[in-house]
Design a protein around this motif. Sequence first.
Motif, PDB file in Angstrom:
ATOM      1  N   THR A  86       1.025  -1.116   0.017  1.00  0.00           N
ATOM      2  CA  THR A  86       0.050   0.129  -0.014  1.00  0.00           C
ATOM      3  C   THR A  86       0.768   0.976   0.414  1.00  0.00           C
ATOM      4  O   THR A  86       0.428   2.412  -0.769  1.00  0.00           O
ATOM      5  CB  THR A  86      -1.330  -0.138   1.172  1.00  0.00           C
ATOM      6  N   PHE A  89       2.150   1.951  -2.725  1.00  0.00           N
ATOM      7  CA  PHE A  89       1.710   2.845  -4.789  1.00  0.00           C
ATOM      8  C   PHE A  89       0.872   3.952  -3.696  1.00  0.00           C
ATOM      9  O   PHE A  89       0.576   4.653  -4.720  1.00  0.00           O
ATOM     10  CB  PHE A  89       0.468   1.967  -5.035  1.00  0.00           C
ATOM     11  N   MET A  90       1.101   4.054  -2.882  1.00  0.00           N
ATOM     12  CA  MET A  90       0.559   6.040  -1.937  1.00  0.00           C
ATOM     13  C   MET A  90       1.130   6.993  -2.169  1.00  0.00           C
ATOM     14  O   MET A  90       1.030   8.106  -2.529  1.00  0.00           O
ATOM     15  CB  MET A  90       0.710   5.697  -0.166  1.00  0.00           C
ATOM     16  N   VAL A  93       0.885   7.724  -6.120  1.00  0.00           N
ATOM     17  CA  VAL A  93      -0.082   8.241  -6.375  1.00  0.00           C
ATOM     18  C   VAL A  93       0.225  10.027  -5.587  1.00  0.00           C
ATOM     19  O   VAL A  93      -0.155  11.016  -6.032  1.00  0.00           O
ATOM     20  CB  VAL A  93      -1.379   7.978  -5.406  1.00  0.00           C
ATOM     21  N   SER A 124      -4.879   1.745  -3.667  1.00  0.00           N
ATOM     22  CA  SER A 124      -4.133   1.332  -3.608  1.00  0.00           C
ATOM     23  C   SER A 124      -3.958   0.547  -1.726  1.00  0.00           C
ATOM     24  O   SER A 124      -3.143  -0.539  -2.027  1.00  0.00           O
ATOM     25  CB  SER A 124      -3.105   2.789  -3.025  1.00  0.00           C
ATOM     26  N   TYR A 125      -5.242   0.615  -0.965  1.00  0.00           N
ATOM     27  CA  TYR A 125      -5.325  -0.207  -0.047  1.00  0.00           C
ATOM     28  C   TYR A 125      -5.759  -2.072  -0.312  1.00  0.00           C
ATOM     29  O   TYR A 125      -5.521  -2.665  -0.419  1.00  0.00           O
ATOM     30  CB  TYR A 125      -6.640   0.241   0.818  1.00  0.00           C
ATOM     31  N   TRP A 127      -5.072  -2.726  -3.627  1.00  0.00           N
ATOM     32  CA  TRP A 127      -3.878  -3.947  -4.031  1.00  0.00           C
ATOM     33  C   TRP A 127      -3.229  -4.250  -3.109  1.00  0.00           C
ATOM     34  O   TRP A 127      -2.743  -5.647  -3.766  1.00  0.00           O
ATOM     35  CB  TRP A 127      -3.545  -3.576  -5.599  1.00  0.00           C
ATOM     36  N   ASN A 182       5.644  -4.549  -9.001  1.00  0.00           N
ATOM     37  CA  ASN A 182       4.780  -3.217  -8.041  1.00  0.00           C
ATOM     38  C   ASN A 182       6.365  -2.345  -7.790  1.00  0.00           C
ATOM     39  O   ASN A 182       5.666  -0.957  -8.122  1.00  0.00           O
ATOM     40  CB  ASN A 182       4.715  -3.706  -6.158  1.00  0.00           C
ATOM     41  N   SER A 186       5.187   1.276  -9.725  1.00  0.00           N
ATOM     42  CA  SER A 186       5.072   2.133  -9.360  1.00  0.00           C
ATOM     43  C   SER A 186       6.658   3.714  -9.660  1.00  0.00           C
ATOM     44  O   SER A 186       6.117   4.269  -9.164  1.00  0.00           O
ATOM     45  CB  SER A 186       5.366   2.070  -7.337  1.00  0.00           C
TER      46      SER A 186
END
Length: 290
Positions: A86, A89-90, A93, A124-125, A127, A182, A186
Motif C-alpha cells: 500500500t 503505491f501511495m 499516487v 492502493s489499499y 492492491w 509493484n 510504481s
Amino acid sequence: MPLFLIFLTIYTVTVLGNLGMIMIIQINPTLHTPMYYFLSHLSFVDFCYSTVVTPKLLENLVVEDRTISFIGCIMQFFFACVFVVTETFMLAVMAYDRFVAICKPLLYMIVMSQKLCSLLVGTSYFWGIACSLTYTYFLLTLSFCGTNFINNFVCEHAAIVSVSCSDPYMSQKIILVSATFNEISSLVIILTSYVFIFVTVMRMTSTGGRHKAFSTCASHLAAITIFHGTILFLYCVPDSKSSWLMVKVASVFYTVVIPMLNPLIYSLRNKDVKEAVKKLINVKLFWDTM
C-alpha cells in the motif's frame, strides 16, 4: 536493554509523529486538500506497518522465550505485506498529485476531485490486500516440520520459506514476479511524474516559482528515495548465508526506521504543517491561561 530503549524510542516517535500528523490534518481546515489527504493515509499506513512489527521486536529484546506461533507469524507476514505494498503505491499516487499540482495548476482542484482521490487511495489499499492474500495463500501451501528457527526479527518471506520442508519454488516465483511488478510500475509512475515536473519547473521564468515548486516536492522525493532505496537494496543482496545480517539490518530500516522518518520529513520541511502546529500550540496556550 540498550537496543530495547533505542527501538522503544523509535516506536514512540513513530506513533506520536504519524498519529499527530493525522490529527493536525484532520482538525486544520487549511490542510483539507488532496496532498494532505494522501499524506494522512501515508501516516496511517506507516503507523500500522510499524505496529505490526515493532511491538514483537521489543518483546523479543526483553524475554528469553522468543517464540511466535505459526498463525501469529503468518498474520504478521500478511499485514506487513498489506501495508508495504500500500505504501509503495501511495507514494506513487502522491507523485501523480504533485505532477497535476505543478504541471496543471489551473485544473488541479477539478482533476484531483474527492472522488478521484478516494479512488486512488482505495485502489492502493485494495492492491495491497490482494497481493498479500496471494503471497499468504502460496506460503500456506508449504509444509513446515516441527519447531523452526526464523533467522530474522520479523516473519519475512525469505526467512519463512527457508525453514519449509517442501519446495518453495512457486511461492518464491510468485512473490518475485509480483514484487518486481509493484516496484517497476510504481517507480515508472514516480519517475514519469517527476520528469514532467522537472521540465515544467525549468520552464518557469520566476526564480521564486522554481524554488516553491522544488520545495513542495523535496519532502516527497526524500521519502521516496529512502523507501525505494532500501527496498531495492534488499532485492540486490545476494542469496547467501553471509548476507542474512545485511538483510536484517535493511529490514530494521524499512520496517522500523522509515515509518518514523516520514512524519519528521514532512513536518520539518513543510511550511503549512509547521504553521498548523504553531496555531495548535497557541490555541492550547490560550486556553491554558484562561
